[in-house]
Motif scaffolding. Structure first.
Motif, mmCIF file in Angstrom:
data_model
loop_
_atom_site.group_PDB
_atom_site.id
_atom_site.type_symbol
_atom_site.label_atom_id
_atom_site.label_comp_id
_atom_site.label_asym_id
_atom_site.label_seq_id
_atom_site.Cartn_x
_atom_site.Cartn_y
_atom_site.Cartn_z
ATOM 1 N N ALA A 44 0.828 -1.212 0.000
ATOM 2 C CA ALA A 44 0.000 0.000 0.000
ATOM 3 C C ALA A 44 0.861 1.261 0.000
ATOM 4 O O ALA A 44 0.598 2.205 -0.763
ATOM 5 N N VAL A 45 1.887 1.283 0.822
ATOM 6 C CA VAL A 45 2.758 2.460 0.888
ATOM 7 C C VAL A 45 3.514 2.643 -0.420
ATOM 8 O O VAL A 45 3.637 3.757 -0.932
ATOM 9 N N SER A 46 3.990 1.542 -0.986
ATOM 10 C CA SER A 46 4.714 1.630 -2.260
ATOM 11 C C SER A 46 3.813 2.125 -3.383
ATOM 12 O O SER A 46 4.229 2.940 -4.211
ATOM 13 N N SER A 47 2.583 1.633 -3.425
ATOM 14 C CA SER A 47 1.645 2.071 -4.462
ATOM 15 C C SER A 47 1.328 3.556 -4.324
ATOM 16 O O SER A 47 1.301 4.290 -5.318
ATOM 17 N N LEU A 48 1.077 3.993 -3.106
ATOM 18 C CA LEU A 48 0.772 5.400 -2.869
ATOM 19 C C LEU A 48 1.960 6.284 -3.239
ATOM 20 O O LEU A 48 1.790 7.311 -3.906
ATOM 21 N N PHE A 60 2.337 11.488 -10.353
ATOM 22 C CA PHE A 60 1.475 12.672 -10.424
ATOM 23 C C PHE A 60 2.302 13.949 -10.401
ATOM 24 O O PHE A 60 2.096 14.851 -11.226
ATOM 25 N N ARG A 61 3.247 14.037 -9.473
ATOM 26 C CA ARG A 61 4.069 15.243 -9.375
ATOM 27 C C ARG A 61 4.959 15.420 -10.603
ATOM 28 O O ARG A 61 5.170 16.529 -11.071
ATOM 29 N N ALA A 116 4.941 18.610 -13.179
ATOM 30 C CA ALA A 116 6.166 19.352 -13.496
ATOM 31 C C ALA A 116 6.391 19.385 -15.003
ATOM 32 O O ALA A 116 6.781 20.420 -15.562
ATOM 33 N N TYR A 117 6.126 18.278 -15.674
ATOM 34 C CA TYR A 117 6.292 18.206 -17.123
ATOM 35 C C TYR A 117 5.331 19.174 -17.814
ATOM 36 O O TYR A 117 5.706 19.893 -18.748
ATOM 37 N N ASN A 118 4.088 19.207 -17.340
ATOM 38 C CA ASN A 118 3.108 20.140 -17.918
ATOM 39 C C ASN A 118 3.507 21.597 -17.696
ATOM 40 O O ASN A 118 3.342 22.435 -18.584
#
Length: 99
Positions: free
Chosen positions: A71-75, A82-83, A87-89
């Protein structure tokens, strides 16, 4: 226009209280660290039964640790992706604004 003072990176600059995120981070992290240490000490001494906290005695369960790690790894993976996407956008938005 904002003028900034040119300063070298110094350890005192990183550890100062004013304008630093470190005091807030310590305030957030310290209670959870203390709780984790307390639970670890109780588990090491097998005191969950004496205190009526048998449901917390998960030290023998590898499944629970595997699920928590997953769960922690997936999050964390989701947050990194997402970040990075944001940043790319922002980068391409800045490039388009220049040309």
């Amino acid at each position: 226009m904002i003028f900034y003072r040119s300063a070298k990176l110094h350890p005192r600059l990183l550890c100062r209280g004013s304008g630093s995120v470190l005091p807030f981070a310590i305030m957030v992290a310290l209670p959870s660290t203390a709780l984790t240490v307390l639970l670890e000490v109780l588990a090491e001494r097998n005191m969950f039964g004496e205190l009526g906290l048998e449901f917390l005695n998960l030290a023998d369960s590898d499944t629970v640790l595997g699920v928590a790690w997953s769960a922690v790894s997936s999050l964390l993976g989701f947050l990194v992706v997402f970040r990075t996407g944001q940043a790319y956008n922002r980068f391409w938005e800045g490039c388009n604004a220049i040309y």
